[in-house]
Design a protein around this motif. Structure first.
Motif, PDB file in Angstrom:
ATOM      1  N   UNK A 202       0.824  -1.228   0.000  1.00 13.31           N
ATOM      2  CA  UNK A 202       0.000   0.000   0.000  1.00 13.31           C
ATOM      3  C   UNK A 202       0.857   1.277   0.000  1.00 13.31           C
ATOM      4  N   UNK A 203       1.928   1.279   0.776  1.00 16.36           N
ATOM      5  CA  UNK A 203       2.815   2.441   0.794  1.00 16.36           C
ATOM      6  C   UNK A 203       3.514   2.646  -0.533  1.00 16.36           C
TER       7      UNK A 203
ATOM      8  N   UNK B  72       4.147   5.422  -5.668  1.00 10.25           N
ATOM      9  CA  UNK B  72       4.363   5.072  -7.078  1.00 10.25           C
ATOM     10  C   UNK B  72       5.653   4.276  -7.284  1.00 10.25           C
ATOM     11  N   UNK B  73       5.835   3.266  -6.440  1.00  7.39           N
ATOM     12  CA  UNK B  73       7.030   2.423  -6.481  1.00  7.39           C
ATOM     13  C   UNK B  73       6.610   0.990  -6.793  1.00  7.39           C
ATOM     14  N   UNK B  74       7.360   0.350  -7.679  1.00  6.54           N
ATOM     15  CA  UNK B  74       7.113  -1.050  -8.004  1.00  6.54           C
ATOM     16  C   UNK B  74       8.421  -1.822  -7.847  1.00  6.54           C
TER      17      UNK B  74
ATOM     18  N   UNK C 141      18.578  -9.486  -6.449  1.00  2.00           N
ATOM     19  CA  UNK C 141      18.537  -9.131  -7.879  1.00  2.00           C
ATOM     20  C   UNK C 141      17.186  -8.531  -8.269  1.00  2.00           C
ATOM     21  N   UNK C 142      16.798  -7.523  -7.486  1.00  4.58           N
ATOM     22  CA  UNK C 142      15.535  -6.830  -7.745  1.00  4.58           C
ATOM     23  C   UNK C 142      15.784  -5.364  -8.039  1.00  4.58           C
ATOM     24  N   UNK C 143      14.857  -4.772  -8.764  1.00  7.74           N
ATOM     25  CA  UNK C 143      14.895  -3.347  -9.079  1.00  7.74           C
ATOM     26  C   UNK C 143      13.692  -2.667  -8.445  1.00  7.74           C
ATOM     27  N   UNK C 144      13.920  -1.461  -7.978  1.00  8.48           N
ATOM     28  CA  UNK C 144      12.842  -0.629  -7.461  1.00  8.48           C
ATOM     29  C   UNK C 144      12.613   0.470  -8.486  1.00  8.48           C
ATOM     30  N   UNK C 145      11.404   0.490  -9.058  1.00  5.59           N
ATOM     31  CA  UNK C 145      11.074   1.448 -10.107  1.00  5.59           C
ATOM     32  C   UNK C 145      10.179   2.539  -9.544  1.00  5.59           C
ATOM     33  N   UNK C 146      10.577   3.794  -9.772  1.00  6.82           N
ATOM     34  CA  UNK C 146       9.821   4.954  -9.308  1.00  6.82           C
ATOM     35  C   UNK C 146       9.106   5.609 -10.485  1.00  6.82           C
TER      36      UNK C 146
ATOM     37  N   UNK D 230       0.739  15.675  -3.239  1.00  8.14           N
ATOM     38  CA  UNK D 230      -0.216  15.246  -2.216  1.00  8.14           C
ATOM     39  C   UNK D 230       0.139  13.870  -1.671  1.00  8.14           C
ATOM     40  N   UNK D 231       0.779  13.041  -2.482  1.00  4.25           N
ATOM     41  CA  UNK D 231       1.193  11.727  -1.990  1.00  4.25           C
ATOM     42  C   UNK D 231       2.381  11.860  -1.029  1.00  4.25           C
ATOM     43  N   UNK D 232       3.292  12.770  -1.310  1.00  5.71           N
ATOM     44  CA  UNK D 232       4.382  13.046  -0.374  1.00  5.71           C
ATOM     45  C   UNK D 232       3.815  13.446   0.985  1.00  5.71           C
TER      46      UNK D 232
END
Length: 174
Positions: free
Chosen positions: A69-70, A75-77, A135-140, A146-148
């Motif tokens: 949820x966070x 907007x992170x995957x 071996x994972x990537x964090x995509x922004x 307003x989300x901040x």
């Protein structure tokens, strides 16, 4: 790994992590607290078990949705190096490593040291220890203001509540 520091967004990741801690803690605590009464009046044991459930819930969210949820608000995957979703074992391993090395199991005060060290490692190397190992990537993606605001306000409130509760509990022992 050379990444643009603006794309790393360590503070977004910090506040997103805190947001998830709030949501998962409140949800799991409301479900489990009374059922853990067999542990007696030892809140630290109850909190430890709740923490284990939180790890499992976070990994489950990452497995099914690629985000928590966070992370959704931020907007992170999270994906593997091939750009695919993580399987459950990958998600669980990543979550365990993040909790152990990135938060020192969320032990008050020590967790901030771990998060600070992880932040510095992220900025220096462009990747966190757990993402490198798994071996994972964090995509922004783009993050509206307003989300901040939501993430930061809830993160601050939760941390204040936790630390006040801990101090109150410790004072009650004297």
């Amino acid at each position: 790994m050379d990444k643009d520091t603006n794309q790393l967004k360590p503070w977004v990741r910090f506040w997103v992590r805190n947001f998830d801690l709030i949501i998962f803690f409140l949800l799991i605590r409301s479900i489990l607290w009374n059922s853990l009464s067999f542990l007696g009046n030892h809140p630290f044991f109850r909190l430890f078990i709740i923490g284990l459930f939180m790890i499992f819930v976070e990994a489950t969210f990452i497995f099914f949705f690629g985000k928590t949820p966070g992370k959704w608000i931020g907007n992170i995957t999270v994906k593997n190096y091939n750009g695919n979703s993580l399987n459950f074992i990958q998600a669980l391993r990543r979550t365990l490593l993040a909790w152990i090395t990135g938060m020192f199991l969320n032990i008050p005060f020590l967790s901030f040291i771990a998060m600070w060290l992880s932040r510095n490692n992220l900025i220096k190397k462009g990747i966190t220890y757990w993402d490198e190992v798994c071996k994972t990537n964090v995509e922004h993606s783009f993050l509206p203001i307003w989300r901040y605001v939501i993430i930061i306000i809830i993160g601050i409130l939760f941390n204040l509540i936790i630390y006040i509760s801990i101090i109150d509990y410790l004072l009650s022992l004297t």
